[in-house]
Scaffold this active site. Structure first.
Site, mmCIF file in Angstrom:
data_model
loop_
_atom_site.group_PDB
_atom_site.id
_atom_site.type_symbol
_atom_site.label_atom_id
_atom_site.label_comp_id
_atom_site.label_asym_id
_atom_site.label_seq_id
_atom_site.Cartn_x
_atom_site.Cartn_y
_atom_site.Cartn_z
ATOM 1 N N SER A 156 -60.129 56.301 76.186
ATOM 2 C CA SER A 156 -60.343 56.582 77.603
ATOM 3 C C SER A 156 -61.364 55.613 78.199
ATOM 4 O O SER A 156 -61.139 54.416 78.249
ATOM 5 C CB SER A 156 -60.760 58.038 77.793
ATOM 6 N N ASP A 313 -59.546 55.089 85.427
ATOM 7 C CA ASP A 313 -60.275 54.661 84.240
ATOM 8 C C ASP A 313 -59.296 53.899 83.341
ATOM 9 O O ASP A 313 -58.111 53.776 83.668
ATOM 10 C CB ASP A 313 -60.931 55.852 83.543
ATOM 11 N N ASP A 315 -57.479 54.298 80.714
ATOM 12 C CA ASP A 315 -56.188 54.843 80.271
ATOM 13 C C ASP A 315 -55.471 55.588 81.388
ATOM 14 O O ASP A 315 -54.451 56.225 81.159
ATOM 15 C CB ASP A 315 -56.354 55.741 79.042
ATOM 16 N N ASP A 317 -56.008 58.259 83.198
ATOM 17 C CA ASP A 317 -55.886 59.709 83.347
ATOM 18 C C ASP A 317 -56.923 60.267 84.310
ATOM 19 O O ASP A 317 -56.854 61.444 84.682
ATOM 20 C CB ASP A 317 -55.931 60.424 81.995
#
Length: 601
Positions: A156, A313, A315, A317
């Site tokens: 992440s 961000d 990734d 999500d």
């Protein structure tokens, strides 16, 4: 592999075992080098502890050793998950398989291929993405294909040195307790890497391997249309949106989602739009960090006359949003965005579905997030549910509600995580970006900005103002002492009755399993002995939660103030009182000088 390498019998046994397991020349050489350098401290840190598997899956620094993310620990985790699935859902597993995705970090593709290899050797069908993908595309694919498991290799917004391994179950939600404990036990029972687990050649020309990319791209965006309220208006939007992927995977997915809503592609922050595992332009690749992380976005927006920034961000999500009003950039907090999303998704859904009973509509947020959704739900006659921290709880609760025939419009967490609709049972920064662009466009047509609408929401439903931050604690024992002191503040088993001049009416401790507001003292939310979380309810209307982070060396605090309207405080008055309460919490509860905590910079 003799045990006299270091002279420490336990450590030498771990070194011998590791070198016999690890077939990756790079990480194998790391351990050999540390032995040659006689770096006992580093060897102990890497080999005498195991990376923990929990509801967040795995997340740690990349490197050699059982405490870090590497080929061995990824193989071990996958072997354990495979064995558990074989023991509990073998027929379904061999029929429907698993989904595996990965982000743009170092080793992510490698870890994904090793994960796929373990499943393929057990003759399990694998949907393996052919290119880097947004995290939401994994849980979406799990439910789309009816798979038994989804694994996303990502850390992440963590620093570039880290990587992770995120697990979704067959309902498309993240794993939650007690499943994490069952999987951890299975992993510990399957630590020795099987010879076949290293042979990634099995991926080539294998009929059990399918690339879900094109099909999921189309299906996801088709389902996304259910969240679109006014495509024709979007096509002529006068607003210009600036977008940053924060050196992550989000750009092509967010562009496609916005096009699905009728928007032209947003203005990209060129320095950050392509995936780059070094994250060269930001200290932390986390848009939640505020102005420091969004500096280039603001410069790009200003250069193009853009007034709204959408930031994923790495990734994709999470979603951060900033708006330029009267010459100044306002970066919205996660709680403020939660209020805006909640208002808009209720408004747009009920306008499009006037016959749908609001009593069957639901919104959710975690216990550390704003309760503004609860206030909206009470006034608008729909349902609100509070869960424990993390989308694993909200995702699984949404899944249960859907089985009952209910409709979940929205769920959010203050850490800029938003679930718009119920097609992805996790936070999704891609769909959130498209919904936010549409909301801003509609408000513009009504003569409003996001900022002015937020004020209208507060005027209508109450001033729910919040301040959230954290202290860094690199010493777990100091963290433990701080929380133990709060549990024994005025003698054994006594919690604080005040914080500075502010009286405390109730205390809830989800580590000890205590809630003074409930008859019998048993909390309504689940308890956890493995993490700390104490909530203080003040007589003045403020609620403050202190908790440890599951993935970072942080002690976080979350405060929200909504005083009784009879007190006659305006927005500035509420904020001033909240700021003073936060100062008292830091001074009397955290005691950073005493415990050696570092303030957020």
């Amino acid at each position: 592999m003799a045990t006299e390498r270091t002279g420490n019998v336990e450590l030498d046994a771990c070194i011998e075992q590791w070198l016999s397991w690890d077939k990756n020349e790079t990480t194998n050489a790391e351990i050999i080098g540390l032995v040659k350098d006689n770096d006992i401290g580093e060897l102990k840190k890497r080999l005498l502890k195991r990376i923990s598997f929990g509801t967040a899956g795995l997340r740690a620094r990349m490197g050699a050793g059982s405490a870090y993310m590497n080929d061995v620990t990824v193989i071990q985790a996958t072997q354990g998950i495979l064995r558990h699935l074989e023991a509990t859902r073998n027929e379904e597993l061999k029929k429907s398989g698993v989904v595996i995705g990965y982000d743009g970090r170092y080793n992510s593709h490698r870890f994904a291929e090793l994960t796929a290899t373990v499943f393929l050797n057990a003759e399990v069908p694998v949907y393996l993405y052919s290119k880097i993908n947004a995290t939401p595309y994994v849980p979406y694919a799990v439910t789309h294909y009816g798979c038994q498991c989804g694994i996303m290799v990502t850390a992440s917004h963590n620093p570039k040195e880290d990587n992770g391994y995120k697990v979704y179950w067959y309902n498309g939600a993240q794993i939650a307790s007690p499943l994490d404990k069952h999987l951890a036990e299975s992993i510990n029972n399957n630590l020795t890497p099987w010879e076949t687990s290293w042979n990634t050649d099995i991926l080539h020309d294998n009929p059990l391997v399918k690339d879900p990319y094109e099909e999921i791209l189309e299906a996801y965006n088709k389902d996304l249309q259910s969240l679109c309220y006014q495509k024709e208006l979007n096509q002529s939007s006068p607003l210009r949106f600036t977008y940053t992927a924060m050196h992550g995977v989000g750009y092509p997915y967010t562009v496609r989602a916005m096009e699905e809503f009728g928007f032209s592609p947003p203005i990209p922050v060129k320095e950050q739009v392509e995936a780059n595992p070094d994250f060269p332009t930001v200290k932390y690749p986390n848009p939640e960090e505020g102005e420091g992380a969004l500096k280039l976005s603001m410069e790009t927006a200003d250069a193009h006359g853009s007034t709204i920034i959408l930031a994923n961000d790495p990734d994709a999500d999470r979603l951060a949003v900033a708006e330029k009003v009267n010459g100044h950039w306002k970066i919205f907090t996660g709680n403020e965005l939660g209020a805006l999303f909640g208002w808009w998704l209720f408004y747009s859904f009920t306008k499009s579905n006037p016959e749908f009973p609001t009593t069957d509509l639901y919104m959710l947020s975690s216990t550390v997030s704003s309760k503004i959704l609860q206030a909206i739900a009470i006034k608008e006659n729909f349902n609100f549910i509070e869960t424990l921290t993390g989308f694993k709880w909200m995702g699984n609760r949404t899944s249960a509600l859907m089985e009952e025939g209910k409709r979940v419009l929205f769920a959010f967490e203050e850490a800029i995580g938003f679930m718009c609709g119920d097609k992805v049972l996790d936070k999704d920064g891609v769909s959130a970006a498209a919904v936010m662009a549409e909301m801003a466009t509609w408000l513009n047509g009504e003569g409003h900005t996001l900022s002015s609408q937020l004020e209208e929401i507060y005027k209508t439903y109450g001033y729910y103002l919040s301040i959230n931050s954290y202290y860094i604690s690199h010493d777990p024992s100091a963290t433990e002492r701080m929380f133990e002191e709060l549990c024994n503040y005025n003698g054994t088993d006594n919690y604080p009755r005040s914080c500075g001049p502010y009286a405390i009416s109730h205390v809830r401790d989800l580590n000890k399993g205590y809630d003074s507001s409930v008859v019998g003292g048993q909390p309504l939310l689940p308890t956890s002995k493995s993490s700390q979380m104490i909530t203080f309810t003040f007589e003045c209307g403020c609620v403050a939660t202190l908790r440890t982070s599951g993935t970072e060396p942080k002690i976080k605090y979350y405060t929200e103030h909504c005083p009784n309207p009879n007190r006659g405080l305006d927005r500035d008055g509420v904020l001033k009182e909240l700021q003073d309460i936060v100062k008292c919490i830091e001074k009397y509860f955290y005691q950073p000088e005493k415990f050696g905590f570092q303030a957020r910079t």
